[in-house]
Design a protein around this motif. Structure first.
Motif, mmCIF file in Angstrom:
data_model
loop_
_atom_site.group_PDB
_atom_site.id
_atom_site.type_symbol
_atom_site.label_atom_id
_atom_site.label_comp_id
_atom_site.label_asym_id
_atom_site.label_seq_id
_atom_site.Cartn_x
_atom_site.Cartn_y
_atom_site.Cartn_z
ATOM 1 N N GLU A 1 82.037 -44.533 -10.535
ATOM 2 C CA GLU A 1 80.596 -44.526 -9.769
ATOM 3 C C GLU A 1 79.751 -43.525 -10.481
ATOM 4 O O GLU A 1 80.277 -42.996 -11.475
ATOM 5 N N THR A 2 78.345 -44.251 -9.522
ATOM 6 C CA THR A 2 76.922 -42.638 -10.121
ATOM 7 C C THR A 2 77.741 -41.496 -9.586
ATOM 8 O O THR A 2 78.020 -41.059 -8.877
ATOM 9 N N VAL A 3 76.966 -40.429 -10.639
ATOM 10 C CA VAL A 3 77.663 -39.066 -11.002
ATOM 11 C C VAL A 3 76.578 -37.853 -10.172
ATOM 12 O O VAL A 3 75.304 -38.494 -10.680
ATOM 13 N N SER A 4 77.020 -36.951 -9.406
ATOM 14 C CA SER A 4 75.185 -36.125 -9.111
ATOM 15 C C SER A 4 75.923 -34.997 -9.680
ATOM 16 O O SER A 4 77.422 -33.949 -9.270
ATOM 17 N N TYR A 5 75.129 -34.657 -10.498
ATOM 18 C CA TYR A 5 75.128 -33.035 -10.999
ATOM 19 C C TYR A 5 74.218 -32.094 -11.288
ATOM 20 O O TYR A 5 72.910 -32.781 -11.415
ATOM 21 N N GLU A 6 74.317 -31.126 -10.547
ATOM 22 C CA GLU A 6 72.758 -29.898 -10.375
ATOM 23 C C GLU A 6 73.086 -29.123 -11.191
ATOM 24 O O GLU A 6 73.458 -28.203 -11.944
ATOM 25 N N TYR A 7 72.170 -29.454 -12.253
ATOM 26 C CA TYR A 7 71.595 -28.493 -13.442
ATOM 27 C C TYR A 7 70.371 -27.611 -13.212
ATOM 28 O O TYR A 7 70.074 -27.589 -12.134
ATOM 29 N N ASP A 8 69.794 -26.736 -13.795
ATOM 30 C CA ASP A 8 69.319 -25.535 -13.708
ATOM 31 C C ASP A 8 67.344 -26.623 -13.418
ATOM 32 O O ASP A 8 67.019 -26.061 -12.235
ATOM 33 N N PHE A 9 67.130 -27.225 -14.329
ATOM 34 C CA PHE A 9 66.540 -27.839 -14.154
ATOM 35 C C PHE A 9 66.296 -29.412 -13.311
ATOM 36 O O PHE A 9 65.128 -29.580 -12.984
ATOM 37 N N GLY A 10 67.251 -29.672 -12.467
ATOM 38 C CA GLY A 10 66.994 -30.564 -11.526
ATOM 39 C C GLY A 10 68.404 -31.556 -11.260
ATOM 40 O O GLY A 10 69.452 -30.476 -11.918
ATOM 41 N N ILE A 11 68.810 -32.531 -9.710
ATOM 42 C CA ILE A 11 70.314 -32.635 -9.258
ATOM 43 C C ILE A 11 69.897 -34.493 -10.826
ATOM 44 O O ILE A 11 69.361 -35.271 -10.366
ATOM 45 N N VAL A 12 71.116 -34.594 -11.409
ATOM 46 C CA VAL A 12 71.087 -35.825 -12.146
ATOM 47 C C VAL A 12 71.222 -36.642 -11.805
ATOM 48 O O VAL A 12 72.948 -36.157 -11.591
ATOM 49 N N LYS A 13 71.271 -37.613 -11.020
ATOM 50 C CA LYS A 13 72.167 -38.774 -10.803
ATOM 51 C C LYS A 13 72.345 -39.639 -11.760
ATOM 52 O O LYS A 13 71.660 -41.027 -12.118
ATOM 53 N N LEU A 14 73.857 -39.766 -12.121
ATOM 54 C CA LEU A 14 74.061 -40.057 -13.236
ATOM 55 C C LEU A 14 74.611 -41.893 -13.271
ATOM 56 O O LEU A 14 76.134 -41.961 -12.893
ATOM 57 N N THR A 15 74.150 -42.780 -13.538
ATOM 58 C CA THR A 15 75.298 -44.736 -13.572
ATOM 59 C C THR A 15 75.138 -44.814 -15.314
ATOM 60 O O THR A 15 74.036 -44.974 -15.792
ATOM 61 N N VAL A 16 76.200 -44.627 -15.753
ATOM 62 C CA VAL A 16 76.400 -45.866 -16.893
ATOM 63 C C VAL A 16 76.727 -47.016 -16.998
ATOM 64 O O VAL A 16 77.869 -46.939 -15.803
ATOM 65 N N PHE A 17 77.067 -47.671 -17.351
ATOM 66 C CA PHE A 17 76.914 -49.018 -18.141
ATOM 67 C C PHE A 17 78.171 -49.034 -19.158
ATOM 68 O O PHE A 17 77.443 -49.091 -20.273
ATOM 69 N N PHE A 18 79.518 -50.292 -18.634
ATOM 70 C CA PHE A 18 79.667 -51.219 -20.386
ATOM 71 C C PHE A 18 77.755 -51.831 -21.219
ATOM 72 O O PHE A 18 77.863 -52.530 -20.042
ATOM 73 N N ALA A 19 78.518 -51.490 -22.695
ATOM 74 C CA ALA A 19 77.361 -51.933 -23.055
ATOM 75 C C ALA A 19 77.889 -53.025 -23.852
ATOM 76 O O ALA A 19 78.931 -52.068 -24.556
ATOM 77 N N LYS A 20 76.791 -54.304 -24.542
ATOM 78 C CA LYS A 20 77.948 -53.944 -26.553
ATOM 79 C C LYS A 20 76.167 -54.123 -26.690
ATOM 80 O O LYS A 20 75.486 -54.801 -26.322
ATOM 81 N N LEU A 21 76.502 -54.001 -28.218
ATOM 82 C CA LEU A 21 75.054 -54.074 -29.326
ATOM 83 C C LEU A 21 74.571 -55.641 -29.711
ATOM 84 O O LEU A 21 76.252 -55.948 -30.150
ATOM 85 N N LEU A 22 73.289 -55.632 -29.563
ATOM 86 C CA LEU A 22 73.181 -57.111 -30.320
ATOM 87 C C LEU A 22 72.681 -57.380 -31.628
ATOM 88 O O LEU A 22 72.675 -57.816 -31.935
ATOM 89 N N THR A 23 72.339 -55.826 -31.661
ATOM 90 C CA THR A 23 71.635 -55.476 -33.259
ATOM 91 C C THR A 23 72.418 -53.669 -33.006
ATOM 92 O O THR A 23 72.722 -53.155 -32.777
ATOM 93 N N ASN A 24 72.141 -53.910 -34.341
ATOM 94 C CA ASN A 24 72.623 -52.484 -34.793
ATOM 95 C C ASN A 24 71.851 -51.894 -36.321
ATOM 96 O O ASN A 24 72.106 -51.228 -37.094
ATOM 97 N N ASN A 25 70.591 -51.130 -35.601
ATOM 98 C CA ASN A 25 69.436 -50.319 -36.131
ATOM 99 C C ASN A 25 70.052 -48.795 -36.097
ATOM 100 O O ASN A 25 70.336 -47.695 -37.128
ATOM 101 N N PHE A 26 70.535 -48.207 -35.368
ATOM 102 C CA PHE A 26 70.859 -47.302 -35.084
ATOM 103 C C PHE A 26 70.443 -46.181 -36.096
ATOM 104 O O PHE A 26 70.358 -44.783 -36.536
ATOM 105 N N ASP A 27 68.641 -46.070 -35.400
ATOM 106 C CA ASP A 27 67.322 -44.891 -35.553
ATOM 107 C C ASP A 27 67.527 -44.063 -34.452
ATOM 108 O O ASP A 27 66.899 -44.051 -33.394
#
Length: 140
Positions: free
Chosen positions: A73-99
């Protein structure tokens, strides 16, 4: 005064062949620097979370990803600088640069290794969910 709400999209990049997930360690000079996270960033006006996740990976790694289903689920976390609402998706790399732009290092981890890292507070609840996941079962 109400805290600022910051909507963030991230990706749990998986390697289904090796059954591993990618973690990124935030650069020390950034907010929550030195902690581990799922790469990503702020959702801009008019973007879907999936579009933001793809854009952020392009900006932070110069890589393209295919977005899959949402992790937990989307996570809500209160930091000093604001409330972060984090949504994370699974993903697959199509390229592999890692810059690395926003991260000092990245590491591929198995599901049972993910909980050993010092994750950002917003990411931590999703790590528990991730630890119960067989990455080979994710459908794209």
């Amino acid at each position: 005064m109400a805290k600022k709400i910051i909507k963030v999209a991230g990706v749990a990049i998986i390697d289904q062949d090796k059954n591993k997930v990618l973690a990124g360690k935030r650069n020390a000079d950034r907010l929550v620097g030195g902690m581990w996270e799922f790469p990503g960033g702020k959702i801009e006006k008019g973007e879907t979370p999936q579009e933001a996740a793809k854009r952020e990976l392009k900006e932070e790694f110069h890589d393209e990803v295919q977005i899959g289903p949402q992790l937990g689920e989307t996570v809500s976390y209160e930091y000093d600088f604001g409330i972060v609402k984090l949504t994370v998706f699974f993903a697959k790399l199509l390229t592999n640069n890692f810059d690395l732009v926003a991260h000092s290092e990245v590491e591929w981890l198995s599901a049972d290794e993910v909980q050993k890292l010092n994750w950002t507070p917003a990411d931590a609840p999703l790590v528990k969910e991730l630890a119960r996941t067989n990455f080979r079962d994710i459908k794209f």
